[in-house]
Design a protein around this motif. Structure first.
Motif, mmCIF file in Angstrom:
data_model
loop_
_atom_site.group_PDB
_atom_site.id
_atom_site.type_symbol
_atom_site.label_atom_id
_atom_site.label_comp_id
_atom_site.label_asym_id
_atom_site.label_seq_id
_atom_site.Cartn_x
_atom_site.Cartn_y
_atom_site.Cartn_z
ATOM 1 N N LEU A 84 -24.391 11.749 -34.409
ATOM 2 C CA LEU A 84 -24.053 10.665 -33.820
ATOM 3 C C LEU A 84 -24.890 9.429 -33.734
ATOM 4 N N ASP A 85 -26.094 9.753 -33.882
ATOM 5 C CA ASP A 85 -26.975 8.557 -34.026
ATOM 6 C C ASP A 85 -27.157 7.969 -35.212
ATOM 7 N N GLU A 86 -26.207 8.359 -36.248
ATOM 8 C CA GLU A 86 -26.304 7.919 -37.514
ATOM 9 C C GLU A 86 -27.701 7.585 -38.169
ATOM 10 N N ASN A 87 -28.866 8.642 -38.111
ATOM 11 C CA ASN A 87 -29.810 8.817 -38.830
ATOM 12 C C ASN A 87 -29.445 9.800 -39.872
ATOM 13 N N ASN A 88 -30.128 9.594 -41.016
ATOM 14 C CA ASN A 88 -29.725 10.521 -42.254
ATOM 15 C C ASN A 88 -31.251 11.228 -42.719
ATOM 16 N N VAL A 89 -31.951 11.471 -42.033
ATOM 17 C CA VAL A 89 -33.292 11.944 -42.258
ATOM 18 C C VAL A 89 -33.185 13.414 -42.031
ATOM 19 N N ASP A 90 -33.492 14.246 -43.066
ATOM 20 C CA ASP A 90 -33.363 15.709 -42.901
ATOM 21 C C ASP A 90 -35.089 16.220 -43.249
ATOM 22 N N VAL A 91 -35.464 16.926 -41.899
ATOM 23 C CA VAL A 91 -37.068 16.976 -42.088
ATOM 24 C C VAL A 91 -37.253 17.986 -42.957
ATOM 25 N N GLU A 92 -36.528 19.157 -43.097
ATOM 26 C CA GLU A 92 -36.989 19.960 -44.250
ATOM 27 C C GLU A 92 -36.861 19.473 -45.613
ATOM 28 N N SER A 93 -35.934 18.774 -46.097
ATOM 29 C CA SER A 93 -35.907 17.914 -47.234
ATOM 30 C C SER A 93 -37.181 17.048 -47.571
ATOM 31 N N GLU A 94 -37.453 16.525 -46.471
ATOM 32 C CA GLU A 94 -38.639 15.650 -46.656
ATOM 33 C C GLU A 94 -39.916 16.326 -46.580
ATOM 34 N N ILE A 116 -42.431 8.802 -47.256
ATOM 35 C CA ILE A 116 -42.014 10.264 -46.764
ATOM 36 C C ILE A 116 -42.372 10.619 -45.243
ATOM 37 N N ALA A 117 -43.810 10.158 -45.148
ATOM 38 C CA ALA A 117 -44.378 10.145 -43.798
ATOM 39 C C ALA A 117 -43.542 9.265 -42.825
ATOM 40 N N GLN A 118 -43.218 8.195 -43.168
ATOM 41 C CA GLN A 118 -42.516 7.184 -42.362
ATOM 42 C C GLN A 118 -41.082 7.824 -42.200
ATOM 43 N N ASN A 119 -40.627 8.496 -43.074
ATOM 44 C CA ASN A 119 -39.069 9.118 -42.792
ATOM 45 C C ASN A 119 -39.268 10.085 -41.755
ATOM 46 N N ILE A 120 -40.113 11.108 -42.028
ATOM 47 C CA ILE A 120 -40.425 11.918 -40.810
ATOM 48 C C ILE A 120 -40.713 11.596 -39.726
ATOM 49 N N ALA A 121 -41.658 10.445 -39.517
ATOM 50 C CA ALA A 121 -41.909 9.900 -38.012
ATOM 51 C C ALA A 121 -40.696 9.432 -37.402
ATOM 52 N N ASN A 122 -39.674 8.911 -38.196
ATOM 53 C CA ASN A 122 -38.537 8.318 -37.750
ATOM 54 C C ASN A 122 -37.453 9.172 -37.625
ATOM 55 N N VAL A 123 -37.522 10.622 -37.686
ATOM 56 C CA VAL A 123 -36.547 11.585 -37.581
ATOM 57 C C VAL A 123 -35.464 11.531 -36.476
ATOM 58 N N ASP A 124 -36.323 11.122 -35.325
ATOM 59 C CA ASP A 124 -35.380 10.860 -33.992
ATOM 60 C C ASP A 124 -34.851 9.526 -33.719
ATOM 61 N N THR A 125 -35.112 8.481 -34.485
ATOM 62 C CA THR A 125 -34.855 7.149 -34.343
ATOM 63 C C THR A 125 -33.336 6.972 -34.480
ATOM 64 N N PRO A 126 -32.615 6.417 -33.699
ATOM 65 C CA PRO A 126 -31.092 6.543 -33.812
ATOM 66 C C PRO A 126 -30.837 5.144 -34.949
ATOM 67 N N GLY A 127 -30.083 5.567 -35.903
ATOM 68 C CA GLY A 127 -29.676 4.248 -36.852
ATOM 69 C C GLY A 127 -30.618 4.276 -37.966
ATOM 70 N N TYR A 128 -31.653 4.846 -37.972
ATOM 71 C CA TYR A 128 -32.773 5.011 -39.220
ATOM 72 C C TYR A 128 -32.171 5.674 -40.459
ATOM 73 N N LYS A 129 -32.327 4.770 -41.408
ATOM 74 C CA LYS A 129 -32.054 5.466 -42.677
ATOM 75 C C LYS A 129 -33.184 5.707 -43.708
ATOM 76 N N ARG A 130 -33.195 6.812 -44.275
ATOM 77 C CA ARG A 130 -34.278 7.281 -44.902
ATOM 78 C C ARG A 130 -34.583 6.357 -46.103
ATOM 79 N N LYS A 131 -35.894 6.198 -46.567
ATOM 80 C CA LYS A 131 -36.157 5.471 -47.488
ATOM 81 C C LYS A 131 -36.574 6.298 -48.556
#
Length: 136
Positions: free
Chosen positions: A93-103, A26-41
Motif C-alpha cells: 500500500l505504501d508503493e515501496n518496491n524493495v524486497d529485503v531478501e532480494s537485496e 543496495i545498502a541505500q535500498n535496504i535502508a529505505n525498505v520502510d520508506t513510503p513511495g521509495y523505488k529501488r535503485k
C-alpha cells in the motif's frame, strides 16, 4: 610485451568501481525498505559493457574533433549509471518496491564479485612487479 601484462587492468578497475557503487545502492535500498513511495535503485554497468565489447571490433577514424564517433568506444570508458527500477512494482500500500531478501542476496553476490575482481587485479600487479624486479 607490456601491453599483454597490463591488458584489461583498467577495465577490471572500472568493474571494481561499479561493484562499489552497487554495494552503496543496495545498502541505500535496504535502508529505505520502510520508506513510503521509495523505488529501488539498481546499477547498470554490465549491459553497457556488453554493448561496448560487441562494438569494439569496428571503430571509425575521425580527422576532426567535431566528427561523430563511429563504432564502439573503449570498454574502459563504459559508464556506470544508477537507475530507478519501476518494473517490479509492489502490491504494498505504501508503493515501496524493495524486497529485503532480494537485496541481501544481491549484496552477497556483489560481495563475491568484488572480491574476485580484487584478487584478479592484485594478481596482475603481482605479475607485473615480478617481471619488473626479477625479469623472469
Amino acid at each position: 610485451m607490456l601491453e599483454k601484462l597490463t591488458d584489461h587492468i583498467g577495465l577490471r578497475e572500472k568493474a571494481l568501481d561499479a561493484a562499489w557503487i552497487r554495494n552503496e545502492v543496495i545498502a541505500q535500498n535496504i535502508a529505505n525498505v520502510d520508506t513510503p513511495g521509495y523505488k529501488r535503485k539498481a546499477v547498470a554497468f554490465e549491459e553497457y559493457l556488453e554493448d561496448a565489447l560487441d562494438k569494439d571490433g569496428f571503430k571509425g577514424f575521425t580527422t576532426d574533433r567535431r566528427h561523430i564517433q563511429i563504432g564502439g568506444g573503449s570498454p574502459e570508458n563504459t559508464p556506470i549509471t544508477v537507475r530507478t527500477e519501476y518494473k517490479d512494482l509492489s502490491t504494498r500500500l505504501d508503493e515501496n518496491n524493495v524486497d529485503v531478501e532480494s537485496e541481501m542476496a544481491s549484496m552477497a553476490k556483489n560481495d563475491i564479485r568484488y572480491n574476485t575482481i580484487v584478487q584478479s587485479v592484485s594478481n596482475s600487479y603481482k605479475t607485473l612487479k615480478s617481471v619488473i624486479s626479477e625479469g623472469r
